[in-house]
Design an enzyme around this catalytic site. Sequence first.
Site, PDB file in Angstrom:
ATOM      1  N   GLY A   1      37.093  29.096  36.439  1.00 24.01           N
ATOM      2  CA  GLY A   1      36.875  28.694  35.275  1.00 24.01           C
ATOM      3  C   GLY A   1      37.357  26.883  35.948  1.00 24.01           C
ATOM      4  O   GLY A   1      36.763  26.269  36.144  1.00 24.01           O
ATOM      5  N   SER A   2      38.516  26.868  34.928  1.00 26.06           N
ATOM      6  CA  SER A   2      38.811  25.323  35.381  1.00 26.06           C
ATOM      7  C   SER A   2      39.292  24.805  36.568  1.00 26.06           C
ATOM      8  O   SER A   2      39.050  23.552  36.847  1.00 26.06           O
ATOM      9  CB  SER A   2      40.143  25.088  33.956  1.00 26.06           C
ATOM     10  OG  SER A   2      39.069  25.177  32.720  1.00 26.06           O
ATOM     11  N   THR A   3      39.664  25.905  37.790  1.00 26.37           N
ATOM     12  CA  THR A   3      40.408  25.436  38.976  1.00 26.37           C
ATOM     13  C   THR A   3      38.692  24.852  39.268  1.00 26.37           C
ATOM     14  O   THR A   3      38.643  23.685  40.714  1.00 26.37           O
ATOM     15  CB  THR A   3      40.208  26.713  39.931  1.00 26.37           C
ATOM     16  OG1 THR A   3      39.509  27.642  39.430  1.00 26.37           O
ATOM     17  CG2 THR A   3      41.800  27.205  38.890  1.00 26.37           C
TER      18      THR A   3
ATOM     19  N   LYS B   1      37.018  22.490  38.191  1.00 24.43           N
ATOM     20  CA  LYS B   1      37.062  21.162  37.292  1.00 24.43           C
ATOM     21  C   LYS B   1      37.073  20.418  38.887  1.00 24.43           C
ATOM     22  O   LYS B   1      36.702  19.569  38.214  1.00 24.43           O
ATOM     23  CB  LYS B   1      37.754  21.076  36.163  1.00 24.43           C
ATOM     24  CG  LYS B   1      36.648  21.756  34.999  1.00 24.43           C
ATOM     25  CD  LYS B   1      37.740  21.901  34.023  1.00 24.43           C
ATOM     26  CE  LYS B   1      37.386  22.423  32.760  1.00 24.43           C
ATOM     27  NZ  LYS B   1      38.590  22.514  31.850  1.00 24.43           N
TER      28      LYS B   1
ATOM     29  N   SER C   1      42.077  19.613  30.972  1.00 26.89           N
ATOM     30  CA  SER C   1      40.977  20.610  31.320  1.00 26.89           C
ATOM     31  C   SER C   1      40.730  20.907  29.509  1.00 26.89           C
ATOM     32  O   SER C   1      39.632  21.612  29.546  1.00 26.89           O
ATOM     33  CB  SER C   1      41.500  22.147  31.538  1.00 26.89           C
ATOM     34  OG  SER C   1      41.278  23.092  32.106  1.00 26.89           O
TER      35      SER C   1
END
Length: 723
Positions: A310-312, A314, A367
Amino acid sequence: MSQPSISSKRRLVGIFAVVSFVIFGLIIRLGWIQIVNGEKYKELANSQQTRDTPIPATRGTIYDRNGKELAISASTNTIWASPREVQKPEEAAKILAEMLDLEEEKLLEQLLDKTYGLVRVSRWVDDEIADAVRGQRLSGVWIAEDNKRYYPYGNFASYILGHTTNDNNGMAGIELEYDKYLTGLPGRWIKSTDGAGRQLSFGVERYYPPENGLNVVLTIDEVIQHFAEKAVENALEINKAKRVSATVMDIKTGEILAMAIKPDYDPNEPRIPLDHILKAELENMSNEEQLDAWYAMWRNPVINDTYEPGSTFKVITTSAALEEGVATLDSTFYSSGTINVAGTIIRSWRWYNPFGHQTLAEAVQNSDNPVFVELGQRMGPETFYRYINGFGFADVTGVDLPGERKSIMYSLGNVGPVELATISFGQSISVTPIQLLTATAAIANDGKLMKPRIVKELVDLEGNIVHQFEETMVRQVISEKTSKEMLEIMESVVAAGGGGPAYIPGHRVGGKTGTAQKAVDGRYAQGLYVSSFVGVVPIDDPQLAILVIVDEPNGFSHFGSTTAGPVAKEIFEESLRYLDIKPKYTESEAEMYAQTEVIVPEVRDMTVKDAAQILIDNKLQYNTEPEYIQDDQAMVIDMFPKPGARVTDKSIVLLYTQPNEHIPSTVLVPDLRGKTIREANTILRTVGLNLKVTGSGKADNQSPEPGTEVDPGTIVNVVFKPG
């Protein structure tokens, strides 16, 4: 004198021929036995006349980086029998079965089978029982020294240490990965015996001592591991999650300092789940189902499982974009809340109220998916994949734990516009937690990717270092300039973005949160999430990296900021204090959070009750290890920090305890009638008792009865019935 007749002569010749033929046959047979099969019969004779008793080697000890014993080999006994020497097998079987709690019929069958030269009757027998068996003076039965693997802290760091089989062979974790070093070489006790098994006075007796295994020193810090285990245990309960894990890494060396995973298991009893519900389910499973359940329980999800980051993820996309020059800290973006990629609409999590104009740092703070889609498009799949591979996602990290899995990624040829877009914000791919943590540490380590490791060195019994595992730099992934820019961005996420719950006054913390839907049968499942937080501290001199994952939170929130962020804060805060990294308060922080220093008092050789009062009076907090529930009379045998150390007020002092043998400690059995299995288990655990489940539904009756006074750890048998 009359001459023999012709017929007599013929008979004599015939008899001579037969005798000569028989003698010749015997000579041939004797030659065949002596010359052709001589070695075979010699070996058989030696096997009949030789008793060969194995003497197991002592398995090496596993230490933490500071010399704390995490796995040891305890001295015990093994009872052997030689069926040919047992004079009264029925009597011996009855006595041994009763004393050792064995099946008499099965034992008698072994003692009557004369084809076996040696039978292991029972292993890991206590000294008291062994002495009692020795006192029976049973012919053909004797006791040899043996070793049993023992984990003094129970389920502490169980997924790191692993466990051994009944034969002391490594089965999981470090025990399996370093089995050839830990095992050593067994010895032998060889002596000559006659056909009845009696030792021959003229025979040769030889004793070959075992060569003990090497000791393994881990990179794990037992104190930081303790902080991580406590924080993860709390998070599991608060978030009602399926699983919670936290892994802490030394950024500069790649050394793993802690790896805590809950729920876990006790390596002393690896086939008995700590979860009483799973324990009850196992009793009704087939052998094959039990094996599957055990292997699932022993799997280390940080190493053996993949998940959608997921967003980690990014932080990887942002690092690549900065390094490649497709974006800078001064770049601005406009987000309308959605973006059209080859006919597919991709939304921001706040699509209904779009963020509009924002800088790169603000996009990471927010995010905002459309911005990362744009970054991925600017780089293109070939360039983006070069950085993904550079950060180590194309292969295993090489961490020295068994069964490490590779990530699940699209091959470059199959990456179209939509795939590139989803990868840019961490969806449609699966990575292992150790891969993501290692990559994040590289971002903070001036762009240097280090090989993660969990073993520091191998040491012999005299303490001499046999082999030291050096830190290994894999490659330079991004420049030092990009690394510093990323640290600024990650700090802004904690200071002003979704990572706020990880903020620690006086310390510069950086990180990124992530909340990803779980895929079930190829489709995203509603209501099932993996929440995470990846972070580094302190930003001005990065030393620790952490990855916290909360699998399927079912509490008040499912967002990574509110479920995983506080876990990271708790572990970071305690670890920084332990490592003596002083806080640097801003003026406003100093007014609110400045703490005074206190000196840790001496509380060893006191009861927990007395020690706790002294610590509280000195403005200190405490935790115990192991945790003796409601036993404030347990004795403090060691502590950390040591007496005389200067720490800030409200610091946690770790007390190492053991039961107080001089003071009996009992508890009253609570009334469980009408409770569910989970409720009953929770009630019993709070008073230090264990649950044995029969049936399902609600508790109908129990043994011992409510109000009975019992010892801590007693098993309460409860019958559950539908109702």
